[in-house]
Motif scaffolding. Structure first.
Motif, PDB file in Angstrom:
ATOM      1  N   ALA A  45      36.328  35.751  43.473  1.00 16.40           N
ATOM      2  CA  ALA A  45      35.270  36.661  43.939  1.00 16.40           C
ATOM      3  C   ALA A  45      35.409  38.010  43.240  1.00 16.40           C
ATOM      4  N   GLY A  46      36.665  38.482  43.107  1.00 19.00           N
ATOM      5  CA  GLY A  46      36.906  39.749  42.420  1.00 19.00           C
ATOM      6  C   GLY A  46      36.563  39.681  40.942  1.00 19.00           C
ATOM      7  N   THR A  49      32.790  39.610  40.481  1.00 17.60           N
ATOM      8  CA  THR A  49      32.250  40.950  40.700  1.00 17.60           C
ATOM      9  C   THR A  49      32.462  41.829  39.469  1.00 17.60           C
ATOM     10  N   ASN A  53      29.504  43.477  36.917  1.00 18.03           N
ATOM     11  CA  ASN A  53      29.374  44.934  36.787  1.00 18.03           C
ATOM     12  C   ASN A  53      30.053  45.505  35.541  1.00 18.03           C
TER      13      ASN A  53
END
Length: 251
Positions: A45-46, A49, A53
């Motif tokens: 998930a990190g 992300t 970005n």
């Protein structure tokens, strides 16, 4: 040079031996995979992300390049983006490993014990760690290693601004640094079971640097594949136990 190359190959074979052990024993595989299943979700998930970005983060970090030509600006930001991703991935993998070892401490201690009994004929005088002590030692050591990883991440990110070097040497260096710190974490349990401190663990692994990197680099790269850690991590724990014995934990 020949010795170093031989040690690199031997380190990779230790991971292969760990993989053979867990694939031949479903109990070992299940025990090692359960904690990974919980923490893998957080890791990826990190990373997702970050990937989403990354462009905005790179543009924010390089405002001085806004007035450059499109070619130079793009080249710089690609290099910085690569450095950012590899640096964050290295720190994320350290955090993932630390959290997995803390959550699954008793599982991984049982894997280390079984590997030592099967492969090494048992090791006399080892200490039973227990979950609370293992969690405390894991948290303390992980904090020190993550801080070291963050320091390297800052250095690697800064080097990413250097043309050519940032796109070639820096990613390779980042993998080596991440693999080294990961190997230190993955050998924690067999060393702690013998009462060996983090400082002495690092010293022992440093004495066989090529062997340690030969083990750590494939583990590091494979763990970056989504959910491959479900298989790789149990194998790495078994292989890390063998590595710890090779570099001196069993003496």
């Amino acid at each position: 040079m020949i010795t170093a190359l031989r040690d690199l190959g031997t380190g990779a074979r230790l991971l292969g031996r760990g993989l053979t052990l867990v694939l031949s024993n479903r109990s070992l595989l299940l025990r090692g995979a359960l904690p990974v299943l919980l923490t893998s979700v957080l890791l990826f998930a990190g990373l997702i992300t970050l990937a989403v970005n990354a462009d905005d983060l790179v543009a924010w970090a390089t405002p001085f390049a806004d007035d450059w030509s499109a070619t130079l600006r793009t080249a710089l930001r690609i290099g910085v983006g690569i450095s950012l991703v590899v640096a964050v991935a290295a720190v994320s993998l350290l955090l993932f490993t630390a959290l997995t070892l803390i959550v699954g401490g008793p599982f991984y201690e049982s894997i280390a014990e079984e590997v030592e009994d099967r492969e090494l004929g048992g090791v006399p005088g080892v200490q039973e760690i227990g979950w609370a002590r293992a969690a405390w030692i894991g948290l303390r050591d992980a904090l020190l290693l993550v801080l070291r990883g963050l320091a390297w991440a800052i250095v690697l990110f800064a080097l990413g601004f250097i043309p050519v070097l940032g796109q070639t040497v820096v990613p390779v260096l980042a993998v080596c640094v991440g693999a080294w710190l990961l190997a230190i974490e993955l050998t924690a349990i067999p060393f702690v079971r013998r009462g060996v401190s983090l400082r002495d663990r690092r010293r022992a692994l440093r004495g066989r640097r090529a062997l340690t990197l030969g083990f750590g680099i494939p583990v590091y790269l494979l763990c970056l594949i989504p959910f491959a850690a479900l298989l790789v991590f149990p194998a790495a724990m078994a292989g890390g136990t063998l590595l710890a014995h090779r570099v001196g934990a069993g003496r």
